[in-house]
Design a protein around this motif. Structure first.
Motif, short mmCIF file in Angstrom:
data_model
loop_
_atom_site.label_atom_id
_atom_site.label_comp_id
_atom_site.label_asym_id
_atom_site.label_seq_id
_atom_site.Cartn_x
_atom_site.Cartn_y
_atom_site.Cartn_z
N LEU A 40 -52.96 -30.49 -0.04
CA LEU A 40 -52.24 -29.54 0.80
C LEU A 40 -52.12 -28.23 0.03
N ASN A 41 -52.68 -27.16 0.58
CA ASN A 41 -52.66 -25.86 -0.08
C ASN A 41 -51.55 -25.01 0.53
N LEU A 42 -50.48 -24.81 -0.23
CA LEU A 42 -49.26 -24.16 0.25
C LEU A 42 -49.25 -22.70 -0.16
N GLY A 43 -48.98 -21.82 0.78
CA GLY A 43 -48.92 -20.40 0.49
C GLY A 43 -48.53 -19.61 1.72
N ALA A 44 -48.91 -18.37 1.75
CA ALA A 44 -49.71 -17.67 0.78
C ALA A 44 -48.81 -17.01 -0.27
N VAL A 45 -49.20 -17.18 -1.53
CA VAL A 45 -48.46 -16.62 -2.65
C VAL A 45 -48.95 -15.20 -2.90
N HIS A 46 -48.00 -14.27 -2.94
CA HIS A 46 -48.34 -12.86 -3.16
C HIS A 46 -47.61 -12.32 -4.38
N LEU A 47 -48.33 -11.56 -5.18
CA LEU A 47 -47.73 -10.81 -6.28
C LEU A 47 -47.51 -9.38 -5.79
N ASN A 48 -46.27 -8.94 -5.82
CA ASN A 48 -45.91 -7.66 -5.22
C ASN A 48 -45.81 -6.55 -6.26
N GLU A 55 -40.37 -3.39 -3.40
CA GLU A 55 -40.90 -4.72 -3.74
C GLU A 55 -40.50 -5.22 -5.12
N LYS A 56 -39.99 -4.36 -6.00
CA LYS A 56 -39.79 -4.79 -7.40
C LYS A 56 -38.75 -5.89 -7.55
N HIS A 57 -37.85 -6.01 -6.57
CA HIS A 57 -36.84 -7.06 -6.64
C HIS A 57 -37.34 -8.38 -6.05
N THR A 58 -38.52 -8.37 -5.46
CA THR A 58 -39.15 -9.59 -4.94
C THR A 58 -40.58 -9.64 -5.49
N PRO A 59 -40.72 -9.84 -6.80
CA PRO A 59 -42.04 -9.72 -7.43
C PRO A 59 -43.06 -10.73 -6.96
N ASP A 64 -43.64 -13.50 3.06
CA ASP A 64 -42.76 -12.35 2.81
C ASP A 64 -41.42 -12.75 2.22
N THR A 65 -41.29 -13.99 1.77
CA THR A 65 -39.99 -14.52 1.36
C THR A 65 -40.06 -15.06 -0.05
N VAL A 66 -39.02 -14.80 -0.84
CA VAL A 66 -39.01 -15.32 -2.21
C VAL A 66 -38.89 -16.84 -2.16
N PRO A 67 -39.53 -17.55 -3.07
CA PRO A 67 -39.53 -19.02 -3.01
C PRO A 67 -38.15 -19.64 -3.18
N GLU A 68 -37.22 -18.90 -3.80
CA GLU A 68 -35.88 -19.44 -4.03
C GLU A 68 -34.98 -19.33 -2.80
N ALA A 69 -35.44 -18.71 -1.75
CA ALA A 69 -34.61 -18.48 -0.57
C ALA A 69 -34.13 -19.81 0.04
N GLY A 103 -53.46 -6.98 -2.34
CA GLY A 103 -52.64 -6.51 -3.44
C GLY A 103 -52.59 -7.44 -4.64
N THR A 104 -52.57 -8.74 -4.41
CA THR A 104 -52.38 -9.68 -5.52
C THR A 104 -53.47 -9.57 -6.57
N PHE A 105 -54.73 -9.65 -6.17
CA PHE A 105 -55.82 -9.64 -7.15
C PHE A 105 -56.08 -8.24 -7.70
N THR A 106 -55.78 -7.22 -6.90
CA THR A 106 -55.87 -5.85 -7.41
C THR A 106 -54.90 -5.65 -8.56
N ARG A 107 -53.70 -6.19 -8.41
CA ARG A 107 -52.69 -6.05 -9.47
C ARG A 107 -53.07 -6.87 -10.70
N LEU A 108 -53.62 -8.05 -10.48
CA LEU A 108 -54.06 -8.86 -11.61
C LEU A 108 -55.19 -8.17 -12.37
N GLU A 109 -56.06 -7.47 -11.66
CA GLU A 109 -57.14 -6.75 -12.33
C GLU A 109 -56.61 -5.56 -13.12
N LYS A 110 -55.68 -4.81 -12.56
CA LYS A 110 -55.22 -3.57 -13.19
C LYS A 110 -54.21 -3.80 -14.30
N ASP A 111 -53.36 -4.84 -14.16
CA ASP A 111 -52.29 -5.04 -15.14
C ASP A 111 -52.04 -6.54 -15.30
#
Length: 305
Positions: A40-48, A55-59, A64-69, A103-111
């Motif tokens: 079972l592939n659970l997601g979608a996981v996004h890096l913001n 978005e900085k408070h929901t990295p 669109d929801t933080v996993p701890e919600a 956005g997720t993989f773009t951010r992983l590539e840049k930083d």
């Protein structure tokens, strides 16, 4: 479940409304109803965006929801019940990362050093069995998506080891192309450099990237990609509304194609469905509110029962 072939479901719609009430699309139902789902592939996981005031408070979010919600508490409780079964045959729960939202993989590539730890810590916190890297159109805007994905694979392998499956989700034709395609990832190059670290490819045979209406596209990808069939899991949409019905194959026809592929290709990696929610509804009213039933019929077909 003794079937070596994979019956996999993507799980992105976690809750549905029934009138005013919202209820969980139960992952545990796949187990209690013996659906034969291996993964079972659970997601979608996004890096913001950590530099965005919005978005900085929901990295990291699931959709669109933080996993701890609080909203996710019943889902995590069921996932924990699934994970508590220590049998090697139990359904594995993987995180799928990326998808259509960019956005997720773009951010992983840049930083990488800034964003990768968010993913690593999330995977460890929730005890996922593996991870599925789903890079789609954002790859076209990246400097070198093939290299970027390879770097993520290398670090995941280093952090989690060979017992933590790493999979990818290309459009099926991307496995036989050297450029272009859905993401511009050069999957044949990636397989040559990282094949030993890639457990499987969840190849999308829908939305214009291939079809499972006959055996031909799958066998062609196996023949031309140089990738073993046991590493290529054929993806289909589970009902007409997903992907606007592009590539939808009714269950009765899909079972015939599964049998035809297995006859010519015994190493067939299996089938995945996009997505769990509403699976089978286009095949009949008996599947309504029982999305696990679609998977049960697919897994039975894969076993040849």
């Amino acid at each position: 479940m003794t079937n070596a072939k994979h019956t996999t479901l993507y799980y992105q719609t976690h809750f549905v409304k029934d009138g005013k009430a919202e209820h969980l699309v139960s992952p545990l139902a796949l187990v209690t109803n013996d659906a034969g789902v291996t993964d079972l592939n659970l997601g979608a996981v996004h890096l913001n965006d950590l530099d965005s005031d919005k978005e900085k408070h929901t990295p990291l979010t699931i959709n669109d929801t933080v996993p701890e919600a609080d909203q996710f508490k019943p889902m995590w409780e069921e996932v924990e019940q699934i994970q508590a079964n220590r049998s090697a045959q139990r359904m594995k729960v993987h995180a799928f990362v990326g998808g259509a939202a960019e956005g997720t993989f773009t951010r992983l590539e840049k930083d990488f050093g800034r964003y990768y730890p968010l993913l690593r810590d999330f995977l460890a916190k929730y005890h996922f069995d593996g991870v599925d890297l789903d890079i789609e159109t954002e790859g076209r805007k990246m400097k070198d998506p093939t290299q970027a994905v390879g770097k993520v694979i290398d670090q995941l392998w280093q952090d989690f080891g060979p017992g933590f499956p790493i999979s990818l989700a290309p459009g099926a034709t991307e496995l036989i192309e050297d450029k272009g395609g859905l993401s511009y990832v050069k999957y044949r190059d990636l397989y040559r450099s990282h094949g030993s670290k890639i457990a499987r490819f969840h190849a999308q045979f829908y939305c214009g990237w291939g079809s499972m209406s006959t055996k031909d596209d799958y066998l062609g990808v196996v023949r031309d990609s140089g990738i073993p069939a046991d590493k290529i899991v054929a993806g289909v949409v589970t009902q007409r509304d997903h992907c606007e019905g592009a590539g939808y194959v009714g269950l009765a026809d899909l079972k015939k194609v599964i049998a035809a592929v297995e006859q010519e290709c015994p190493g067939f990696g299996g089938v995945f469905g996009w997505e769990y929610h509403r699976s089978g509804e286009s095949d009949g009213t008996q599947y309504r509110d029982k999305p696990w039933l679609w998977a049960k019929e697919v897994s039975t077909a894969l076993r040849g029962d």
